[in-house]
Scaffold this active site. Structure first.
Site, short mmCIF file in Angstrom:
data_model
loop_
_atom_site.label_atom_id
_atom_site.label_comp_id
_atom_site.label_asym_id
_atom_site.label_seq_id
_atom_site.Cartn_x
_atom_site.Cartn_y
_atom_site.Cartn_z
N ARG A 24 -48.22 26.30 15.78
CA ARG A 24 -48.43 27.07 17.00
C ARG A 24 -47.57 26.52 18.12
O ARG A 24 -47.43 25.30 18.27
CB ARG A 24 -49.91 27.03 17.43
CG ARG A 24 -50.81 27.86 16.54
CD ARG A 24 -52.26 27.79 16.98
NE ARG A 24 -53.08 28.68 16.18
CZ ARG A 24 -53.38 29.92 16.50
NH1 ARG A 24 -52.94 30.41 17.65
NH2 ARG A 24 -54.13 30.68 15.72
N GLY A 25 -47.00 27.43 18.88
CA GLY A 25 -46.24 27.06 20.07
C GLY A 25 -46.95 27.54 21.31
O GLY A 25 -48.12 27.96 21.26
N SER A 40 -46.46 31.54 20.72
CA SER A 40 -46.33 32.14 19.40
C SER A 40 -47.10 31.36 18.34
O SER A 40 -47.51 30.22 18.54
CB SER A 40 -44.85 32.21 19.00
OG SER A 40 -44.30 30.90 18.93
N VAL A 41 -47.27 32.04 17.20
CA VAL A 41 -47.84 31.43 16.00
C VAL A 41 -46.89 31.74 14.85
O VAL A 41 -46.49 32.90 14.65
CB VAL A 41 -49.25 32.00 15.69
CG1 VAL A 41 -49.79 31.38 14.40
CG2 VAL A 41 -50.20 31.75 16.85
N ASP A 51 -35.11 22.47 23.99
CA ASP A 51 -36.47 22.21 23.49
C ASP A 51 -36.39 21.44 22.17
O ASP A 51 -37.10 21.75 21.22
CB ASP A 51 -37.24 23.52 23.32
CG ASP A 51 -38.75 23.28 23.19
OD1 ASP A 51 -39.23 22.22 23.62
OD2 ASP A 51 -39.44 24.17 22.65
#
Length: 509
Positions: free
Chosen positions: A198-199, A202-203, A309
């Protein structure tokens, strides 16, 4: 000798309980107020009567109202009212739009705005709210998307009441062909197997393609958390990239709740999970892994694209011809930097791997990724995070002060060359950090039997340092590191974090 009173025009206003005078000339109103008070006192003496044991004037209410109304400092409370209500608006996706209205009331009303989902809007990167002293209220929405369509409401409130004004915003999609990339019926083509991670927005799930049984990674981006234009930016960027150390985009789908990016599947999973599961980590293997990451960064930076990132969760492993290949993924924060770019990257997640310029809200650079790689290298060699502290503020302060060290109990058996490489990357000024291409020529990163002469060309005669292939590195702390990162909630440094850092850094110097 007393002067005679001058007569002043007046009108008599009557209510059910009292009557009062409105005077045309304020300068003489105290004479009349005195006369009214004396008359009322005379009536009180003549017409007073007992009520419940107390003496009460029949005209006491009228007297109080009259005195109040004749007080020039008395101000009436008035409920809010929209002099100019909101009007419906329409625009194309990507435009900026402003909704305006005008409010009156006493005391001055407070104003708030609600969006299509009835959530309260505030000043942020997309919404700009203004409210002038004369009552003009406005809401400006920057870069609107199709999801911004709906009813917007302005709420005006004071002590006497609340009123609202609403208007519809209609956003249409520009005819740029972007709608053609989205496919429907994702569930008809893919079967979800398990969740991979998971972010913030989002998943990512592991899925099998129906029929072929091909395994892919489906990144589901929540529509409520990320706008279509931001997702399209990542998609367009991925469509232009083609490198063996970058995860490729295969297809894109749209469902009712999310945008789905179909990515090639890295069969060995996340980078640190792979290292812990295999064990037997040495500096030679670390150098091999870092070379793959640097190859990806050199390719990206050649296109002037900064990843911004880079962290262990965004590094995956694929087994190719019995050899592990390291790949970068998740380009949601990536941006193409121009020659005079001043892109300020919003620090949306944990700052643990972020460069000082990102923490301080200064322009990002390509070498911001090299700083992050330095932190990743430190973690691989020790299993610990170089700047992590008890609080977000202290972690950011450690980053800006370059406050890190190499404790003996964490770096037992780690070579001086490896530590020097970390120090080469963890430099405060972006311009002092080396490029990805320069790092690929660094002696410690060369394969066995190959070393660099002066970082500019490969020297096959110079033997590598024996410590390069030293003892096995301890990976036990990596297990705790991975577990902590799994349960770590992404937070955004807001409020006084920037001023806090500047004040502490100034006092420190």
């Amino acid at each position: 000798m007393l002067q005679p009173f001058r007569q002043t025009p007046f009108k008599i206003f009557k209510t059910k309980t009292c009557s009062f005078l409105l005077w045309g000339r304020k300068s003489l109103s105290w004479h009349t107020a005195l006369r009214i008070r004396r008359k009322s006192e005379k009536r009180d003496k003549e017409g007073r009567k007992l009520e419940n044991g107390y003496r009460k004037s029949q005209d006491s209410l009228a007297n109080k109202v009259s005195v109040k109304l004749l007080n020039p400092n008395f101000i009436y409370d008035v409920p809010p009212e929209f002099l100019i209500p909101l009007s419906d608006a329409s625009c194309e996706s990507g435009d900026n739009v402003t909704l305006r209205c005008k409010v009156c009331g006493r005391p001055r009303a407070t104003v708030s705005w609600r969006g299509p989902d009835n959530s309260i809007l505030s000043n942020n990167g997309r919404h700009s709210i203004a409210y002038s002293e004369t009552g003009e209220a406005s809401l400006r929405v920057l870069g609107v998307s199709l999801e911004d369509s709906g009813v917007y409401t302005c709420v005006a409130t004071n002590v006497t009441g609340t009123v609202t004004s609403s208007a519809s915003l209609t956003v249409s999609a520009p005819n740029d062909g972007s709608e053609d990339i989205w496919k429907n019926c994702f569930e008809s083509y893919y079967t979800e197997i398990t969740e991979l991670g998971r972010g913030r927005f989002s998943v990512t799930k592991r899925c099998d393609q129906r029929g072929s049984k091909r395994t892919i990674a489906a990144k589901h981006v929540n529509k409520k958390l990320l706008r279509r234009e931001q997702v399209l930016q990542e998609i367009r960027l991925l469509q232009t990239l083609d490198h063996p150390n970058l995860v490729r985009l295969l297809e894109t789908y749209e469902t009712a709740q999310s945008y789905v990016l179909i990515l090639e599947m890295a069969d060995q999973g996340r980078f640190l999970d792979y290292i812990v599961s295999w064990g037997n980590l040495t500096e030679e293997k670390v150098a091999l892994y870092l070379r793959d990451i640097l190859e990806a960064l050199q390719y990206l930076h050649g296109w002037k694209i900064a990843h911004l990132d880079l962290k262990p969760e965004n590094i995956v492993v694929e087994q190719v011809c019995s050899q592990p290949v390291i790949k970068l993924t998740d380009f949601g924060d990536a941006v193409q930097l121009g020659p005079h770019s001043s892109h300020i990257h919003p620090l949306l997640g944990s700052p643990e791997f972020s460069a000082p310029e990102l923490v301080l809200g200064q322009p990002a650079s390509l070498t911001s990724d090299l700083w992050s790689l330095g932190v990743v290298t430190y973690v691989l060699l020790s299993g610990a995070s170089p700047f992590l502290d008890e609080s977000l503020e202290e972690t950011c302060l450690n980053i800006c002060r370059l406050d890190f060290s190499f404790p003996d109990d964490y770096f037992q058996g780690v070579s001086t060359e490896a530590k020097d490489f970390v120090c080469l990357l963890l430099q405060g000024e972006p311009e002092r950090r080396p490029s990805a291409g320069f790092c690929l020529q660094y002696p410690w990163l060369q394969p066995r039997g190959v070393a660099s002469g002066g970082y500019g060309h490969v020297n096959h005669t110079q033997p590598p340092s024996p410590s390069h292939y030293g003892t096995q590195l301890d990976t036990s702390r990596l297990i705790s590191f991975i577990e902590r990162r799994k349960h770590q909630n992404d937070v955004r440094p807001v409020g006084t974090i920037k001023s806090f850092l500047q004040s502490r850094l100034y006092n420190h110097t």
